[in-house]
Design a protein around this motif. Structure first.
Motif, PDB file in Angstrom:
ATOM      1  N   THR A   1      31.810  53.433   6.125  1.00 24.86           N
ATOM      2  CA  THR A   1      32.401  52.291   6.705  1.00 24.86           C
ATOM      3  C   THR A   1      33.071  51.636   6.634  1.00 24.86           C
TER       4      THR A   1
ATOM      5  N   GLY B   1      33.440  51.246  10.882  1.00 20.99           N
ATOM      6  CA  GLY B   1      32.390  50.183  11.507  1.00 20.99           C
ATOM      7  C   GLY B   1      31.060  50.834  10.474  1.00 20.99           C
TER       8      GLY B   1
ATOM      9  N   GLN C   1      26.967  52.376   9.216  1.00 16.76           N
ATOM     10  CA  GLN C   1      26.627  51.456   7.817  1.00 16.76           C
ATOM     11  C   GLN C   1      26.015  52.871   7.647  1.00 16.76           C
TER      12      GLN C   1
ATOM     13  N   TYR D   1      26.609  52.723  14.154  1.00 16.82           N
ATOM     14  CA  TYR D   1      27.436  51.873  14.646  1.00 16.82           C
ATOM     15  C   TYR D   1      26.398  51.529  16.898  1.00 16.82           C
TER      16      TYR D   1
ATOM     17  N   TRP E   1      21.673  49.203  12.475  1.00 17.42           N
ATOM     18  CA  TRP E   1      23.317  48.727  12.320  1.00 17.42           C
ATOM     19  C   TRP E   1      22.527  47.700  12.530  1.00 17.42           C
TER      20      TRP E   1
ATOM     21  N   SER F   1      23.501  44.892   9.948  1.00 20.12           N
ATOM     22  CA  SER F   1      24.584  44.099   9.602  1.00 20.12           C
ATOM     23  C   SER F   1      24.674  42.517   9.863  1.00 20.12           C
TER      24      SER F   1
ATOM     25  N   GLU G   1      23.774  41.388  12.372  1.00 15.02           N
ATOM     26  CA  GLU G   1      24.104  41.139  14.420  1.00 15.02           C
ATOM     27  C   GLU G   1      22.592  41.114  15.154  1.00 15.02           C
TER      28      GLU G   1
END
Length: 235
Positions: free
Chosen positions: A199, A202, A204, A215, A220, A224, A226
């Motif tokens: 992590t 970046g 997960q 990632y 991910w 996250s 996102e």
């Protein structure tokens, strides 16, 4: 059997797949290739360019804390035919572990077994909106080794409490967190170390698998929070 993360949209960034260099330890012989998984002219030891850079960053960070430790790559890029092969293989192995014959399974038994398998394996979908994580080149399965400096020339894989790909509760990352015996405490410590170094750059971690990190793919993005994934399937 779609999964929640597969609803995330993909804005493909078109980074190339690149070979994982030899200075990063790769577990050989590759376990799925040894089973006869149909890679064709592909290799499991490829990732997207950005994933390689993050992996190298994590490796460097690990060695600032533990110079004799190294990240070891169990699996990376996985073509969809390989994903299908491994889902089928895992289903058969799980049935065998329960003393069941695949040819004699009822529909209820098949569905129950497949539900267990799909806690750990992604659907081998050809739909470009729902690529399996490993088929994007953005997911890697990793563990930790102790390098030869500490082990008298023999690389030693650290025992993480369960083997990669085991279909059981022991594979859940925090499975050993509540245990108090010394061995279990060590398993949890090393899993958390692996998570910390991955992590850091970046990645997960998969909710059900201590070894799986990614990632930029849909999983991910989902973890996250996102809105978009940047890596889609590489056929």
């Amino acid at each position: 059997m779609s999964k929640p993360y597969q609803r995330i949209s993909i804005a493909e960034c078109n980074e190339p797949l690149v070979a994982i260099p030899d200075d990063i330890f790769k577990i050989n012989p590759h376990p799925y290739m040894s089973l006869g998984a149909p890679y064709g002219d592909r290799s499991p030891f490829f990732v997207r360019q950005g994933i390689l850079e993050k992996l190298q960053k994590s490796q460097a960070y690990l060695q600032t804390m533990y110079p004799n430790y190294q990240i070891a790559i169990f699996d990376a890029y996985r073509p969809i035919p390989v994903q299908q092969f491994m889902v089928d293989y895992s289903f058969e192995q799980l049935a065998e572990s329960k003393d069941l014959e695949v040819k004699d399974l009822t529909e209820e038994q098949k569905n129950s077994l497949m539900a267990e398998v799909m806690k750990f394996w992604a659907v081998p979908s050809h739909d470009p909106k729902m690529p399996p994580p490993h088929s994007t080149g953005a997911a890697i399965d990793v563990t930790l080794n102790i390098s030869p400096v500490k082990c008298g020339g023999n690389i030693q894989e650290i025992n993480m409490g369960s083997p990669i790909d085991e279909i059981s509760d022991r594979s859940v990352p925090n499975y050993f967190a509540s245990f108090r015996n010394a061995q279990a405490v060590g398993f949890n410590r090393d899993r958390e170390l692996l998570n910390q170094v991955m992590t850091h750059s970046g990645f997960q971690r998969h909710p059900n698998e201590w070894w799986h990190f990614s990632y930029g793919d849909q999983l991910w993005a989902w973890i996250s929070n996102e809105q978009l994934a940047i890596y889609g399937g590489v056929m």
